[in-house]
Write an enzyme that holds these catalytic residues in place. Structure first.
Site, mmCIF file in Angstrom:
data_model
loop_
_atom_site.group_PDB
_atom_site.id
_atom_site.type_symbol
_atom_site.label_atom_id
_atom_site.label_comp_id
_atom_site.label_asym_id
_atom_site.label_seq_id
_atom_site.Cartn_x
_atom_site.Cartn_y
_atom_site.Cartn_z
ATOM 1 N N TYR A 8 92.474 88.181 -4.332
ATOM 2 C CA TYR A 8 93.927 88.361 -4.338
ATOM 3 C C TYR A 8 94.423 89.110 -3.093
ATOM 4 O O TYR A 8 95.610 89.377 -2.973
ATOM 5 C CB TYR A 8 94.368 89.117 -5.593
ATOM 6 C CG TYR A 8 94.113 88.383 -6.900
ATOM 7 C CD1 TYR A 8 93.816 87.014 -6.920
ATOM 8 C CD2 TYR A 8 94.187 89.049 -8.111
ATOM 9 C CE1 TYR A 8 93.574 86.357 -8.118
ATOM 10 C CE2 TYR A 8 93.953 88.393 -9.315
ATOM 11 C CZ TYR A 8 93.647 87.046 -9.309
ATOM 12 O OH TYR A 8 93.419 86.391 -10.494
ATOM 13 N N LYS A 12 79.347 86.695 -8.152
ATOM 14 C CA LYS A 12 78.649 85.410 -7.978
ATOM 15 C C LYS A 12 77.785 85.570 -6.728
ATOM 16 O O LYS A 12 77.924 84.836 -5.739
ATOM 17 C CB LYS A 12 79.656 84.252 -7.814
ATOM 18 C CG LYS A 12 80.308 83.819 -9.106
ATOM 19 C CD LYS A 12 79.373 83.152 -10.093
ATOM 20 C CE LYS A 12 79.134 81.703 -9.767
ATOM 21 N NZ LYS A 12 78.211 81.085 -10.768
ATOM 22 N N ASP A 38 80.164 83.643 -14.487
ATOM 23 C CA ASP A 38 80.167 82.588 -15.512
ATOM 24 C C ASP A 38 79.313 83.019 -16.708
ATOM 25 O O ASP A 38 79.736 82.913 -17.870
ATOM 26 C CB ASP A 38 79.688 81.242 -14.939
ATOM 27 C CG ASP A 38 78.412 81.364 -14.107
ATOM 28 O OD1 ASP A 38 78.025 82.504 -13.744
ATOM 29 O OD2 ASP A 38 77.777 80.330 -13.827
ATOM 30 N N ASP A 66 90.188 90.204 -13.452
ATOM 31 C CA ASP A 66 91.422 89.736 -14.086
ATOM 32 C C ASP A 66 91.078 88.792 -15.247
ATOM 33 O O ASP A 66 91.548 88.934 -16.377
ATOM 34 C CB ASP A 66 92.246 89.012 -13.006
ATOM 35 C CG ASP A 66 93.627 88.593 -13.478
ATOM 36 O OD1 ASP A 66 94.043 89.036 -14.564
ATOM 37 O OD2 ASP A 66 94.284 87.822 -12.751
ATOM 38 N N ASP A 122 90.863 89.625 -19.726
ATOM 39 C CA ASP A 122 91.645 88.912 -20.748
ATOM 40 C C ASP A 122 90.725 88.354 -21.837
ATOM 41 O O ASP A 122 91.054 88.380 -23.027
ATOM 42 C CB ASP A 122 92.454 87.768 -20.126
ATOM 43 C CG ASP A 122 93.799 88.252 -19.576
ATOM 44 O OD1 ASP A 122 93.946 89.473 -19.340
ATOM 45 O OD2 ASP A 122 94.698 87.417 -19.379
#
Ligand code: ATP
Length: 367
Positions: free
Chosen positions: A138, A193, A225, A249, A253
Site C-alpha cells: 500500500y 511470501k 496463503d 489487512d 479480517d
C-alpha cells in the site's frame, strides 16, 4: 492528576452512533474530569460538502491532542476521480502524516460469543495481528502508474527501518502477553511470501535479526496463503502475527470472522508519538442511522486507547479504567441478555452501551 484530550472524528455511516456509544462508556469508566473528547469534522460526508476529507484544524487536533478516536469513514459513491474511496483517505492521511506504523488488531474470542469454528469457546482464540501500516503493497497508494489505459502497476516497498520497527513492536508485545492459548508460549509468527518474492524474503530476514534480541520469544513462519488455513484449523496456536501491510489487512479480517465479525473487532494504529483507535469495521452505510450497529469494536478500541495512554503516561488509573471496560464488556457478553444484532441478538447500539455502563456502575457499587 493529568486530564487527557482526545480528538474525536465520528465520520460517516455508523461512525457517529458507535462513537457516541463509546464516549458514554469511556466517560463512565474514567470520569469526565479525567478525559475530554473534542469532536472534529472529517470523512466522506465532509468531503462532499467542503472538498476536504481531513481539514487542517482536524489534523492539527489529531497531532496535538493525547490520542485520536475515530468512528468510521466512507460513503458509497464518494470517490476520487481515480476511482479510489475518499473515506479511506482520512485515516490513510493520518497514518502517513503521523507515522502510525503498527496496526494492532486483537483477535479474541469472548465468553458468550459463538465462533463459526465449533471447536473453540471463549478464551480459546486470543492473538494479535500486527500489520505493518505504512509501506508494503500500500506504499504507493495515490502514486501507482496507469499507462495508456493498458497497464497499471503499484510497487511493493519493504524497508529495513519499516520492518525493524514493526518487528520490534510485535516482539515487545509478545513479551508482555500471556502466550498462545494452546501452549502458553510467547510466539511471533512472521507472515509473508518469502518463497516467492525477494521483498518478502527480506521482510523475513529482518524479522529474524530482530528476534535475536528476544530470546524468550519463539519465532515461527507462515506463508500468507497457508496461514489462512491455520487460522481456521488451529487459531489457538497463535500469539502475535506480524505481517506486511496488505497481508495484515486481509488476514486480520479473516481473524475477525473467526471471533464474531467486524462488529466486535477493535483496532489501534500506533506510532512512536501518536495513535489512532477505531473499530476494525468500515462505515457500514447499509445499517447506518437505525441504531442497529454494534458499538463493541469501537468500545474495545477505546479500551486499547486507555491502555496505550496508561503506558505512555505511567497512569495506573487509566490502565485500571481500560481493564474495567474490557471486563464489563466480558460480563455483558457472558451473561447473554444484551447481544448485538450482528452476533444474533436484538440489542441496539445505544442499549448495548447502556448495558456496559450499568455493568461498570454495578461493579462500582459492589466495591
Ligand atoms: P471498509 O472498506 O471501509 O472496511 P466495508 O465496506 O468493507 O468497509 P464495513 O463497513 O465494515 O465494510 O461493513 C461490512 C458489513 O459488516 C456491513 O454491511 C455491516 O452489515 C456489517 N458491519 C460492519 N460493522 C458493523 C457493526 N459495527 N455492527 C454491525 N454490523 C456491522
Amino acid at each position: 492528576m493529568k486530564s487527557y484530550r482526545v480528538a474525536t472524528i465520528a465520520g460517516d455511516g455508523i461512525g457517529p452512533e458507535v462513537t457516541a456509544a463509546t464516549l458514554k462508556v469511556l466517560t463512565e469508566a474514567l470520569g469526565a474530569s479525567r478525559i475530554t473528547f473534542e469532536d472534529m469534522p472529517g470523512g466522506a460526508g465532509h468531503y462532499s460538502r467542503t472538498g476536504e476529507v481531513l481539514p487542517d484544524d482536524t489534523f492539527a487536533a489529531c497531532r496535538d491532542m493525547d490520542a485520536i478516536l475515530h468512528g468510521a469513514a466512507g460513503l458509497p459513491g464518494v470517490n476520487y476521480p481515480d476511482g479510489t474511496e475518499v473515506g479511506n483517505d482520512l485515516h490513510l492521511r493520518l497514518r502517513f502524516r503521523l507515522d502510525l506504523y503498527a496496526n494492532m488488531r486483537p483477535i479474541r474470542l469472548w465468553p458468550g460469543v459463538r465462533s463459526p469454528l465449533r471447536d473453540f469457546d471463549g478464551g480459546g482464540i486470543d492473538y494479535v495481528v500486527v500489520r505493518e501500516n505504512t509501506e508494503g503493497l500500500y506504499a504507493s497508494r495515490g502514486a501507482g502508474v496507469l499507462l495508456r489505459g493498458e497497464m497499471a502497476t503499484d510497487t511493493l516497498v519493504v524497508t529495513r527501518k519499516g520492518t525493524e520497527r514493526v518487528a520490534r513492536f510485535a516482539f515487545d508485545l509478545a513479551q508482555r502477553r500471556k502466550g498462545a492459548p494452546r501452549d502458553g508460549r510467547a510466539r511471533v509468527t512472521v507472515c509473508d511470501k518469502a518463497n516467492i518474492l525477494r521483498s518478502y524474503a527480506f521482510f523475513r530476514a529482518v524479522c529474524d535479526e530482530v528476534h535475536g534480541d528476544y530470546p524468550g520469544v519463539e519465532i515461527d513462519y507462515a506463508y500468507a496463503d497457508a496461514i489462512t488455513v491455520h487460522m481456521v484449523k488451529r487459531p489457538d496456536f497463535y500469539d502475535v502475527i506480524v505481517a506486511e501491510n496488505m497481508f495484515g489487512d486481509i488476514i486480520s479480517d479473516l481473524g475477525a470472522a473467526t471471533v464474531g465479525g467486524m462488529g466486535i473487532s477493535p483496532s489501534a494504529e500506533i506510532g512512536d508519538s501518536h495513535a489512532l483507535f477505531q473499530g476494525a469495521h468500515g462505515s457500514a452505510p447499509d445499517i447506518a442511522g437505525q441504531d442497529a450497529a454494534s458499538p463493541l469494536a469501537t468500545i474495545l478500541s477505546g479500551a486499547m486507547m486507555l491502555h496505550w495512554l496508561a503506558d505512555r503516561h505511567e497512569d495506573a488509573d487509566l490502565r485500571q479504567a481500560g481493564d474495567r471496560v474490557e471486563a464489563a464488556v466480558g460480563r455483558v457478553l457472558a451473561k447473554g441478555d444484551h447481544v448485538p444484532r450482528d452476533l444474533g441478538g436484538q440489542t441496539g447500539c445505544n442499549a448495548m452501551a447502556e448495558a456496559i455502563c450499568r455493568a461498570l456502575s454495578e461493579e462500582d457499587k459492589t466495591k
